[in-house]
Design an enzyme around this catalytic site. Sequence first.
Site, mmCIF file in Angstrom:
data_model
loop_
_atom_site.group_PDB
_atom_site.id
_atom_site.type_symbol
_atom_site.label_atom_id
_atom_site.label_comp_id
_atom_site.label_asym_id
_atom_site.label_seq_id
_atom_site.Cartn_x
_atom_site.Cartn_y
_atom_site.Cartn_z
ATOM 1 N N CYS A 81 -19.276 1.500 7.686
ATOM 2 C CA CYS A 81 -19.474 2.396 8.839
ATOM 3 C C CYS A 81 -20.835 2.246 9.514
ATOM 4 C CB CYS A 81 -19.264 3.836 8.394
ATOM 5 S SG CYS A 81 -17.626 4.097 7.693
ATOM 6 N N LYS B 109 0.838 -1.204 0.000
ATOM 7 C CA LYS B 109 0.000 0.000 0.000
ATOM 8 C C LYS B 109 0.873 1.254 0.000
ATOM 9 C CE LYS B 109 -4.047 -0.529 2.419
ATOM 10 N NZ LYS B 109 -4.782 -0.520 3.678
ATOM 11 N N GLU C 187 -14.096 11.912 12.424
ATOM 12 C CA GLU C 187 -14.090 12.254 11.011
ATOM 13 C C GLU C 187 -15.474 11.959 10.449
ATOM 14 O OE1 GLU C 187 -11.369 13.370 9.174
ATOM 15 O OE2 GLU C 187 -13.075 13.621 7.837
ATOM 16 N N LYS D 89 -22.657 1.660 -2.310
ATOM 17 C CA LYS D 89 -23.356 2.842 -2.823
ATOM 18 C C LYS D 89 -22.607 3.285 -4.083
ATOM 19 C CE LYS D 89 -20.818 6.424 -0.325
ATOM 20 N NZ LYS D 89 -20.908 7.618 0.499
ATOM 21 N N THR E 18 -11.746 0.140 12.686
ATOM 22 C CA THR E 18 -12.330 -0.493 13.874
ATOM 23 C C THR E 18 -13.483 -1.380 13.410
ATOM 24 O OG1 THR E 18 -13.703 1.477 14.201
ATOM 25 C CG2 THR E 18 -11.695 1.311 15.524
HETATM 26 C C1 UGA Z 1 -21.121 7.485 6.444
HETATM 27 C C2 UGA Z 1 -21.509 8.882 6.963
HETATM 28 O O1 UGA Z 1 -22.413 9.513 6.049
HETATM 29 C C3 UGA Z 1 -20.264 9.749 7.110
HETATM 30 O O2 UGA Z 1 -20.627 11.014 7.658
HETATM 31 C C4 UGA Z 1 -19.281 9.046 8.037
HETATM 32 O O3 UGA Z 1 -18.084 9.771 8.162
HETATM 33 C C5 UGA Z 1 -18.951 7.676 7.471
HETATM 34 O O4 UGA Z 1 -20.155 6.907 7.325
HETATM 35 C C6 UGA Z 1 -18.023 7.013 8.438
HETATM 36 O O5 UGA Z 1 -18.455 6.644 9.532
HETATM 37 O O6 UGA Z 1 -16.815 6.955 8.159
HETATM 38 P P1 UGA Z 1 -20.531 6.483 4.031
HETATM 39 O O7 UGA Z 1 -20.481 5.153 4.708
HETATM 40 O O8 UGA Z 1 -19.461 6.876 3.067
HETATM 41 O O9 UGA Z 1 -20.559 7.650 5.147
HETATM 42 O O10 UGA Z 1 -21.877 6.488 3.227
HETATM 43 P P2 UGA Z 1 -23.233 7.335 3.229
HETATM 44 O O11 UGA Z 1 -23.218 8.257 2.096
HETATM 45 O O12 UGA Z 1 -23.558 7.847 4.559
HETATM 46 O O13 UGA Z 1 -24.261 6.156 2.887
HETATM 47 C C7 UGA Z 1 -24.458 5.102 3.820
HETATM 48 C C8 UGA Z 1 -25.475 4.121 3.305
HETATM 49 O O14 UGA Z 1 -26.784 4.668 3.388
HETATM 50 C C9 UGA Z 1 -25.285 3.685 1.852
HETATM 51 O O15 UGA Z 1 -25.405 2.288 1.815
HETATM 52 C C10 UGA Z 1 -26.426 4.374 1.130
HETATM 53 O O16 UGA Z 1 -26.829 3.651 -0.001
HETATM 54 C C11 UGA Z 1 -27.503 4.393 2.198
HETATM 55 N N1 UGA Z 1 -28.536 5.431 2.021
HETATM 56 C C12 UGA Z 1 -28.206 6.748 2.059
HETATM 57 C C13 UGA Z 1 -29.837 5.056 1.867
HETATM 58 O O17 UGA Z 1 -30.154 3.845 1.840
HETATM 59 N N2 UGA Z 1 -30.805 6.006 1.734
HETATM 60 C C14 UGA Z 1 -30.519 7.316 1.770
HETATM 61 O O18 UGA Z 1 -31.455 8.147 1.656
HETATM 62 C C15 UGA Z 1 -29.189 7.706 1.920
#
Ligand code: UGA
Length: 442
Positions: free
Chosen positions: A269, A40, A157, A332, A91
């Site tokens: 997450c 990496k 974060e 996603k 984690t």
């Molecule tokens: C999420 C949080 O949004 C971040 O703020 C956080 O920093 C991050 O986790 C983390 O803990 O590191 P992320 O996992 O990149 O970020 O993805 P999101 O954009 O939050 O989407 C999470 C999930 O929710 C995806 O599977 C998405 O498809 C789903 N989702 C989102 C829905 O099913 N419906 C919605 O309306 C929005």
Amino acid sequence: MRRLKPRLTVIGTGYLGATHAICMAVLGYDVLAVDCDRAKVDALAAGTVPFHEPGLPEMLRKALDSGRLRFTTDLAEAGAFGDVHFVCTGTPQVAGSMAADLSQVEGVVRGLAPHLTRPCLVVGKSTVPVGTAARLAELLAGLAPVGAAAELAWNPEFLREGHAIEDTLQPSRLVFGVASETAREWLEAAFRPLLTAGVPCVVTDLATAELVKVAANSFLATKISFINAMAEICESTGADVHELSTALAYDDRIGGRFLKPGLGFGGGCLPKDIRAFIHRAEELGTGESVSFLREVDAINQRRRSRTVDLVREQAGGDLAGVRVCVLGAAFKPHSDDVRDAPALDVARRLHEEGASVVVHDPQAMDNARRTHPELEFADGALEAAAGAAVVALLTEWDQFRGLDPVRLGEVVAGRSVVDARNALDGATWRAAGWTYRALGVA
Ligand code: UGA
């Protein structure tokens, strides 16, 4: 002597750490990024980002060209170099438990501490159960030659995959969890450009900083599961969850974001964070306060089962021997991350029921192949759909939204589509002769 611009190390060059190291170097800090994975480190040092994140490869080249970003596998070098050390290791969920595995974070503190011979700040960025930082602060002061002058702070974060640069350089807020004025000063120096640009900053204690992160992810997960619970009601009453969601969103106290019904949340997450939160709260004897998160998790899991049910229904009640085209593997769009990806979970269940499943994803094919060798993969949507009796759209990539139902209809064995992300225009697909089913609509 305290530098105006502290020298930074970033330990752990996964998704979060690599982005943080690159962005801090672009902001003008001298950064040494550390990872125990030699491959990496070599890839990053050679200008290759080992995961998909829009814009990050260009930023990495810019950081490398500036001469302010270097990589190493050596924690001793990090200890000698850095004033502020960011810990960005993962984690993950412990297998067979809801708890978070803290071994990587703790391992970094144990590995780095013996090299800390002058005053410095170690900053945790990983998502951890409340109480971890206080424990690590004691461990650090006990192991570092400089003793309590090696301080610990927590700086959660909030970056989203697919928006990592924007979320790092223009975050909605900064949170500094500190136990002393010195720690606060170090953090202010490490984030000076963002503070000067007016990013709001909440300065608080260690426990609150740890909790802000899990509370934020719990809230987001709850919002998604709320609308998906409404989708279940709509499915059994003939109501339309999209119109319901649109009407709710006009109330700006509710808002429309994270209120999109569909297959629900996944990734590295949200799912593991809510489980670790439940686990930690139960350990603390306050499990009741977050018991609703069990329901949030259960609603989310039921969306996956419902999607499998819809595909089975479309296949005539039995999946054995049925060819199913699965569009999407990443958890996603704009990501190649397949950790707890709802799409692959559904694909696996279809396969277990005897379907012959062919998957296509614009970015996550390599990762999906590695984690799900039992599935078939195709290089394009049309190739994946060839001969399929049912097409299931499980990750809402723009490429899939733009699919032409007439063209797709020419290659499939049956014009039957399950739109688990509500990404397609049902009327257009029906007009092209498809049976169109979506989550949240009867
Ligand atoms: C999420 C949080 O949004 C971040 O703020 C956080 O920093 C991050 O986790 C983390 O803990 O590191 P992320 O996992 O990149 O970020 O993805 P999101 O954009 O939050 O989407 C999470 C999930 O929710 C995806 O599977 C998405 O498809 C789903 N989702 C989102 C829905 O099913 N419906 C919605 O309306 C929005």
